[in-house]
Structures are given as structure tokens and as C-alpha cells.
Motif scaffolding. Structure first.
Motif, PDB file in Angstrom:
ATOM      1  N   ALA A 150      51.330  51.681  39.145  1.00 47.08           N
ATOM      2  CA  ALA A 150      51.074  49.915  38.947  1.00 47.08           C
ATOM      3  C   ALA A 150      49.900  50.144  38.882  1.00 47.08           C
ATOM      4  O   ALA A 150      49.633  48.036  38.690  1.00 47.08           O
ATOM      5  N   LEU A 151      48.510  50.332  38.901  1.00 55.11           N
ATOM      6  CA  LEU A 151      47.014  50.256  38.389  1.00 55.11           C
ATOM      7  C   LEU A 151      47.395  50.037  37.558  1.00 55.11           C
ATOM      8  O   LEU A 151      46.306  48.216  36.828  1.00 55.11           O
ATOM      9  N   ALA A 152      47.901  50.665  36.566  1.00 53.67           N
ATOM     10  CA  ALA A 152      47.888  49.921  34.694  1.00 53.67           C
ATOM     11  C   ALA A 152      48.339  49.316  34.735  1.00 53.67           C
ATOM     12  O   ALA A 152      47.956  48.476  33.558  1.00 53.67           O
ATOM     13  N   ARG A 153      49.568  48.473  35.132  1.00 56.83           N
ATOM     14  CA  ARG A 153      50.054  47.383  35.393  1.00 56.83           C
ATOM     15  C   ARG A 153      49.397  46.426  35.501  1.00 56.83           C
ATOM     16  O   ARG A 153      48.809  44.600  35.088  1.00 56.83           O
ATOM     17  N   GLN A 154      48.703  46.301  36.834  1.00 52.18           N
ATOM     18  CA  GLN A 154      47.815  45.002  36.891  1.00 52.18           C
ATOM     19  C   GLN A 154      46.828  44.654  36.000  1.00 52.18           C
ATOM     20  O   GLN A 154      46.096  43.734  35.632  1.00 52.18           O
ATOM     21  N   LEU A 155      46.276  46.250  34.966  1.00 47.38           N
ATOM     22  CA  LEU A 155      45.279  46.032  34.470  1.00 47.38           C
ATOM     23  C   LEU A 155      45.314  45.346  33.026  1.00 47.38           C
ATOM     24  O   LEU A 155      44.765  44.532  32.030  1.00 47.38           O
ATOM     25  N   ASP A 156      46.663  45.531  33.098  1.00 42.30           N
ATOM     26  CA  ASP A 156      47.164  44.861  31.807  1.00 42.30           C
ATOM     27  C   ASP A 156      47.668  43.437  31.428  1.00 42.30           C
ATOM     28  O   ASP A 156      47.633  42.507  31.009  1.00 42.30           O
ATOM     29  N   ALA A 157      47.266  42.893  33.076  1.00 44.94           N
ATOM     30  CA  ALA A 157      47.493  41.568  33.222  1.00 44.94           C
ATOM     31  C   ALA A 157      46.387  40.865  33.060  1.00 44.94           C
ATOM     32  O   ALA A 157      45.891  39.590  33.090  1.00 44.94           O
ATOM     33  N   THR A 158      45.371  41.523  33.415  1.00 44.73           N
ATOM     34  CA  THR A 158      44.536  40.621  33.307  1.00 44.73           C
ATOM     35  C   THR A 158      43.111  41.452  33.324  1.00 44.73           C
ATOM     36  O   THR A 158      42.355  42.522  33.897  1.00 44.73           O
ATOM     37  N   ARG A 159      41.972  40.932  32.552  1.00 43.49           N
ATOM     38  CA  ARG A 159      40.659  41.811  31.919  1.00 43.49           C
ATOM     39  C   ARG A 159      39.486  41.625  33.331  1.00 43.49           C
ATOM     40  O   ARG A 159      38.740  42.384  33.203  1.00 43.49           O
ATOM     41  N   ASP A 160      39.928  40.787  34.438  1.00 42.56           N
ATOM     42  CA  ASP A 160      39.583  40.684  35.370  1.00 42.56           C
ATOM     43  C   ASP A 160      39.373  41.086  36.396  1.00 42.56           C
ATOM     44  O   ASP A 160      40.597  41.443  36.947  1.00 42.56           O
ATOM     45  N   LEU A 161      38.987  42.336  36.408  1.00 42.48           N
ATOM     46  CA  LEU A 161      38.568  43.602  37.369  1.00 42.48           C
ATOM     47  C   LEU A 161      39.480  43.320  38.930  1.00 42.48           C
ATOM     48  O   LEU A 161      40.014  44.393  39.078  1.00 42.48           O
ATOM     49  N   ALA A 162      38.027  42.535  39.228  1.00 42.61           N
ATOM     50  CA  ALA A 162      38.136  42.509  40.639  1.00 42.61           C
ATOM     51  C   ALA A 162      39.631  42.292  40.782  1.00 42.61           C
ATOM     52  O   ALA A 162      40.219  42.487  41.791  1.00 42.61           O
ATOM     53  N   ALA A 163      39.791  40.700  39.775  1.00 41.75           N
ATOM     54  CA  ALA A 163      41.529  39.764  40.210  1.00 41.75           C
ATOM     55  C   ALA A 163      42.616  41.751  40.391  1.00 41.75           C
ATOM     56  O   ALA A 163      43.330  41.776  40.645  1.00 41.75           O
ATOM     57  N   ALA A 164      41.665  42.270  39.446  1.00 38.84           N
ATOM     58  CA  ALA A 164      43.064  43.424  38.672  1.00 38.84           C
ATOM     59  C   ALA A 164      43.547  44.382  39.864  1.00 38.84           C
ATOM     60  O   ALA A 164      44.558  44.550  40.558  1.00 38.84           O
ATOM     61  N   TYR A 165      42.303  44.618  41.318  1.00 42.87           N
ATOM     62  CA  TYR A 165      42.212  45.916  41.843  1.00 42.87           C
ATOM     63  C   TYR A 165      42.507  44.781  43.211  1.00 42.87           C
ATOM     64  O   TYR A 165      43.322  45.199  43.889  1.00 42.87           O
ATOM     65  N   ALA A 166      42.763  43.174  43.395  1.00 44.53           N
ATOM     66  CA  ALA A 166      42.803  43.255  44.397  1.00 44.53           C
ATOM     67  C   ALA A 166      44.520  42.854  44.612  1.00 44.53           C
ATOM     68  O   ALA A 166      45.054  43.528  45.358  1.00 44.53           O
ATOM     69  N   ALA A 167      45.177  43.200  43.215  1.00 46.99           N
ATOM     70  CA  ALA A 167      46.223  42.576  43.291  1.00 46.99           C
ATOM     71  C   ALA A 167      46.939  43.605  42.976  1.00 46.99           C
ATOM     72  O   ALA A 167      48.505  43.784  44.054  1.00 46.99           O
ATOM     73  N   PHE A 168      47.044  45.030  42.653  1.00 45.38           N
ATOM     74  CA  PHE A 168      46.706  46.292  42.969  1.00 45.38           C
ATOM     75  C   PHE A 168      47.078  46.663  44.707  1.00 45.38           C
ATOM     76  O   PHE A 168      47.893  46.774  44.972  1.00 45.38           O
ATOM     77  N   GLU A 169      46.345  46.543  45.586  1.00 47.95           N
ATOM     78  CA  GLU A 169      45.458  46.502  47.082  1.00 47.95           C
ATOM     79  C   GLU A 169      47.056  45.879  47.861  1.00 47.95           C
ATOM     80  O   GLU A 169      47.562  46.180  48.546  1.00 47.95           O
ATOM     81  N   ALA A 170      47.783  45.016  47.143  1.00 50.87           N
ATOM     82  CA  ALA A 170      48.481  44.120  47.987  1.00 50.87           C
ATOM     83  C   ALA A 170      49.756  44.797  47.470  1.00 50.87           C
ATOM     84  O   ALA A 170      50.203  44.529  49.026  1.00 50.87           O
ATOM     85  N   ARG A 171      49.850  44.597  46.586  1.00 48.31           N
ATOM     86  CA  ARG A 171      51.471  44.638  46.418  1.00 48.31           C
ATOM     87  C   ARG A 171      51.379  46.264  46.239  1.00 48.31           C
ATOM     88  O   ARG A 171      52.352  46.601  47.417  1.00 48.31           O
ATOM     89  N   ARG A 172      50.376  46.876  46.581  1.00 41.44           N
ATOM     90  CA  ARG A 172      50.989  48.817  46.811  1.00 41.44           C
ATOM     91  C   ARG A 172      50.690  49.116  48.075  1.00 41.44           C
ATOM     92  O   ARG A 172      51.087  50.196  48.925  1.00 41.44           O
TER      93      ARG A 172
END
Ligand code: FAD
Length: 456
Positions: free
Chosen positions: A328-350
Motif C-alpha cells: 500500500a505504501l509503495a503504491r502511494q509513493l508511485d502516485a506522487t513524488r510528494d512524500l508528505a502527501a503519499a504518507y498522508a494518503a497511506f495513513e488515511a487508507r490503512r
């Protein structure tokens, strides 16, 4: 390294850390991993937690993504169901699924970890063993690792915390920002014992099962190992609860353990010739559930696996969930280079899914230690299978949704609650499936449960 290459530092080369390193390195990231222990390929695996683990579809799916599934399965032992050992009675197999396509696998933690460490290195990750994270300077973006008698100061772009339930990174993040952290201790602990191979070198009991000796508020379980041993785990209260049940306080030593086994686990006792030694030598493991309200610190650091959401082991999902986190985290990191956004999306989802499996894991302790030999529970399981046969896309047993599917844990929990009410209402006051009007349940199932598809 080219200027566009993305970089991550992973803390911990345990199960989640080694898989996360593999997935990111496969995507071309520059990955550095710091692990407090020595290299298990050189020093042997210095365990700590359970010796073997149950691997299910969620974990297997993640291993497929890292191309590590075949190596892991080659060393695994299939478990078709629970072999329940009632006091004084003969053991009964309760299948987990419908057939051998729905099974779980017993894997050695050490072998699995080594397979994943090899996969991470093959993908290009650099693993630094004997380097324990001590502290982090988030302003200067430097981390301090202790190893070889020295303190090593190393810069980082971002930190991914895979350093387990006692995470040092989590402590460092907490010192900077409130993570809303809370741990609920179970008050029950565990001790591991061993069933060695039989004198002819074979398994001493049925190998393709997870054995359970349910005894109300305490229990033993045993999982097979590929070297034809079983790891037995005794779970009971850590302190005397004043209810007459045994606890690690009232069973403090090998002599007391032997008396407990003679009384309550008589068929297991002759299988464990080293009981006295194992009981005295092995530590009592503690169990708890870790809840956090935040898993990341902007784009500087994120926690996954046990570091973010340690749970009690009774659904056999902690590692499976940690592996799902990696994907799930790798998928969010694929979707954006913005780390804070990827981590926030991972947290919200998981986060809702982690909370759901944490709850289901606590509920499953009651089921394993108390209900698996209860006639009412067994009737509900029979009805569950009958309803699944009639409504294969709508009524999927709770255990199957968690173990053989990859739908979000939160959806599995929600549907399990609906199904539980249907099962309880239909079996109340009944003692056999013949007494249940199954056809009358068709409209109830159709109204309450939409057709379900597995996650892609
Ligand atoms: P860990 O596996 O704990 O790995 C953490 C790593 O970080 C370790 O290698 C450690 O050495 C390293 N580390 C720690 N601190 C530092 C530091 N400061 N610096 C650098 N490195 C550090 N799950 C299942 O799915 N199925 C099961 O059947 C199952 N059975 C279980 C039975 C028991 C008794 C227990 C206790 C757990 C069980 N689990 C099971 C849960 C499973 O063990 C965990 O969920 C899983 O290990 C989590 O992986 P992780 O990588 O997050 O943490």
C-alpha cells in the motif's frame, strides 16, 4: 546516483523492512536499510518473537509482488485447518476453507527474513547490520546509529520505520509531535516449547494443521516447521486473576508447568520431552495492541507494520498486515513524488484497516481458547458454509474474508458483524442444521449483503 533518483532510509530489516526495501529498490529507489541485529545469514537468526508464523493470502500477495513467494512456499508447511484437542477426547480437524485452495502456511520467521533480505539486496538495497537507530535530528535530517562500539551519523531524505512494536523511530517522532499513542496490554503472555521429530524422523502429530488445545481462558497451539518439529505456544494470564485458572504467576517454573500439562494438556505432554528445559529457558512474551492517531511526520518519517499498529497474534495477521502495508505504501509513493502527501494518503487508507484487524485479532483469542469446541459455535460454522454454498458471492465466512481474500480488513469486519447477527438469530435454541430453515434465510442474506469481489 542521478538527480531524479528517489531515496529512502528504512529502519529495521525485519519482515516489513526487508520487503519494503525490496519493493522500493525494484522501483529504482536508492534504499539504505539499518538493522540493529547482526546479519542472520552469518550469525544465525536471533529471533526474539515467535519462531514460526502463519502466512495467508494477503502476505502471499505481497511476496508475489517482490517475486519471493516461490522461495518462501518451498520452505512452508500447509495448514488445512485447526486440529482441536478437547480435554480427554480425540482431536478433530476443522477446515479453514472449502478445499486445499483455501489454506494457510506455516513459515519459519528466520528463513522468511533471510529470503527477504536476499531479495532486498538482489533488488539493489544496501543493508547495514549491527546498526541500531538511537536518535534522529529531524531539523538537520540526520540519524544516529550505534554499532561496532561507535555512533554513526548519517543523513537521510526520509525515514520509513519498520523497527517493530518497540520502535525507536516512533519514540523519536513522538518527541517532536504528539502521535496520540496508546498501548493496551492484554494481560496474557506466551511461552514457546518444542515438539521434536519422532524417532523415525517424521512429524509426531498431523503436520498439515494448526493444533489447538482450547481450555477456556488459556490454551496451547502448535504450528509445524519444515524440519518436522512443531513450535508449541502456551498462552495464559501473566498474573493470577483469582478465578482458579493458571497464570504465569501461579505456574512459575518447570515443575508447575509439568503439573499443568498433566492435568490440562495430557495428550501434548508426551510430545514435549524438553518441557522442563524449554519452560525454564524461554522467556514469557508479552502481548498488547498499539494504537496511534498519526503514523507520519510530514514527509520526514512514516511508520509501518508493528511500529505503527502492533496487535495480538490470534488472527495470525500481524505480518500479513505489515506486508500489505508495504504494498500500500509503495503504491502511494508511485502516485506522487510528494512524500508528505503519499504518507498522508497511506495513513488515511490503512488506519481503519489496521484498527479493524486489531479488533478481530482480540476477538479471535476468545474464539480460539474458548469457542472452537463449543456446540453452538460449531453449528454456526456449519450454517456459515451452507450459506456460502447458496450465496457464494454474498455470504463469505469471516475467516475466509480475512485469510483468503484481500478486501480491506475494515470491510471484512463490517460484513462479519452483519453475518454474525444472521448466524446467531438462525441458530438460537437449535442444536442441528436440520432444525434451521435455510431457504428462509435467502431473502435475509440478499437484503443484508451485497455481492463481494476481491481487491484487484
Ligand atoms: P519485526 O518483525 O519486529 O521487525 C523489526 C525489525 O527491526 C527487527 O529486525 C529488529 O531487530 C529491528 N529493529 C528494532 N529496533 C531497531 C532499531 N532501533 N534500529 C534498527 N533496527 C531495529 N503474524 C502473522 O501474520 N502470522 C502469525 O502467525 C503470527 N504469529 C505471531 C505469534 C507471536 C507469538 C507474535 C508475538 C507475533 C506473531 N505475528 C504473526 C505478528 C508478527 O510477528 C509481526 O506482526 C511482524 O513480525 C511485524 O513485522 P515488522 O517488520 O513490523 O516488525
Amino acid at each position: 546516483m542521478d538527480a531524479t533518483q528517489r531515496e529512502a532510509t528504512i529502519v529495521g530489516a525485519g519482515l516489513a523492512g526487508a520487503l519494503m526495501a525490496t519493493l522500493l529498490a525494484q522501483r529504482g529507489w536508492a534504499v539504505e536499510v539499518y538493522e540493529s541485529r547482526g546479519d542472520p545469514r552469518i550469525h544465525g537468526f536471533a529471533g526474539g518473537r515467535s519462531i514460526n508464523l502463519a502466512l495467508a493470502e494477503r502476505g502471499l500477495h505481497a511476496l508475489r509482488a517482490a517475486d519471493a513467494d516461490r522461495d518462501v512456499l518451498a520452505q512452508a508447511v500447509m495448514m488445512r485447518g485447526r486440529m482441536v484437542h478437547p480435554p480427554g477426547g480425540s482431536p478433530q480437524l476443522q477446515r479453514y476453507g472449502r478445499d486445499d485452495s483455501e489454506v494457510i502456511w506455516s513459515v519459519s520467521r528466520g528463513e522468511l527474513n533471510i529470503t527477504l533480505i536476499n531479495a532486498a539486496e538482489a533488488a539493489g538495497a544496501r543493508i547495514h547490520f549491527d546498526r541500531r537507530l538511537e536518535s534522529v535530528d529531524f531539523v538537520a535530517k540526520r540519524a544516529f546509529y550505534r554499532g561496532g562500539g561507535e555512533l554513526h551519523r548519517v543523513g537521510f531524505a526520509t525515514l520509513i520505520g519498520c523497527d517493530g512494536a518497540g520502535s525507536t523511530l516512533r519514540g523519536q517522532m513522538r518527541a517532536r509531535s504528539d502521535l496520540g499513542e496508546r498501548t493496551e496490554w492484554l494481560g496474557h503472555g506466551y511461552k514457546e516449547l518444542e515438539i521434536p521429530p519422532a524417532p523415525d524422523g517424521d512429524f509426531r502429530i498431523e503436520p498439515n494443521a494448526l493444533h489447538i488445545w482450547p481450555r477456556g481462558r488459556y490454551m496451547c497451539i502448535a504450528l509445524p516447521n519444515d524440519e518436522r518439529t512443531f513450535t508449541v505456544t502456551l498462552f495464559m494470564a501473566t498474573q493470577d486473576e483469582g478465578n482458579g485458572d493458571p497464570s504465569f504467576e501461579t505456574v512459575p517454573d518447570a515443575a508447575a508447568a509439568r503439573a499443568l500439562f498433566e492435568r490440562d494438556f495430557a495428550d501434548a505432554l508426551p510430545l514435549i520431552p524438553g518441557l522442563d528445559h524449554d519452560f525454564d529457558a524461554n522467556p514469557i512474551g508479552t502481548l498488547g495492541t498499539l494504537y496511534l492517531e498519526r503514523w507520519h511526520l510530514g514527509g520526514d518519517a512514516v511508520l509501518i507494520g508493528d511500529a505503527a499498529h502492533a496487535m495480538v497474534p490470534f488472527h495470525g495477521q500481524g505480518m500479513n498486515c505489515a506486508f500489505e502495508d508495504c504494498v500500500a505504501l509503495a503504491r502511494q509513493l508511485d502516485a506522487t513524488r510528494d512524500l508528505a502527501a503519499a504518507y498522508a494518503a497511506f495513513e488515511a487508507r490503512r488506519m481503519p484497516d489496521a484498527a479493524a484487524i486489531q479488533k478481530m485479532a482480540l476477538d479471535n483469542y476468545i474464539e480460539m481458547r474458548d469457542l472452537v469446541d463449543d456446540p453452538g459455535f460449531l453449528l454456526q460454522r456449519e450454517l456459515e458454509l451452507a450459506l456460502q454454498a447458496r450465496h457464494p458471492t454474498r455470504f463469505i465466512p469471516h475467516y475466509a474474508m480475512v485469510t483468503f481474500m484481500r478486501i480491506p480488513y475494515s470491510l471484512a469486519l463490517e460484513r462479519s458483524e452483519v453475518q454474525r447477527v444472521i448466524l446467531e438469530d438462525a441458530t438460537r435454541g437449535r442444536s442441528s442444521l436440520d432444525d434451521v430453515d435455510i431457504a428462509a434465510l435467502d431473502p435475509v442474506v440478499e437484503a443484508a449483503l451485497t455481492p463481494l469481489e476481491d481487491s484487484p
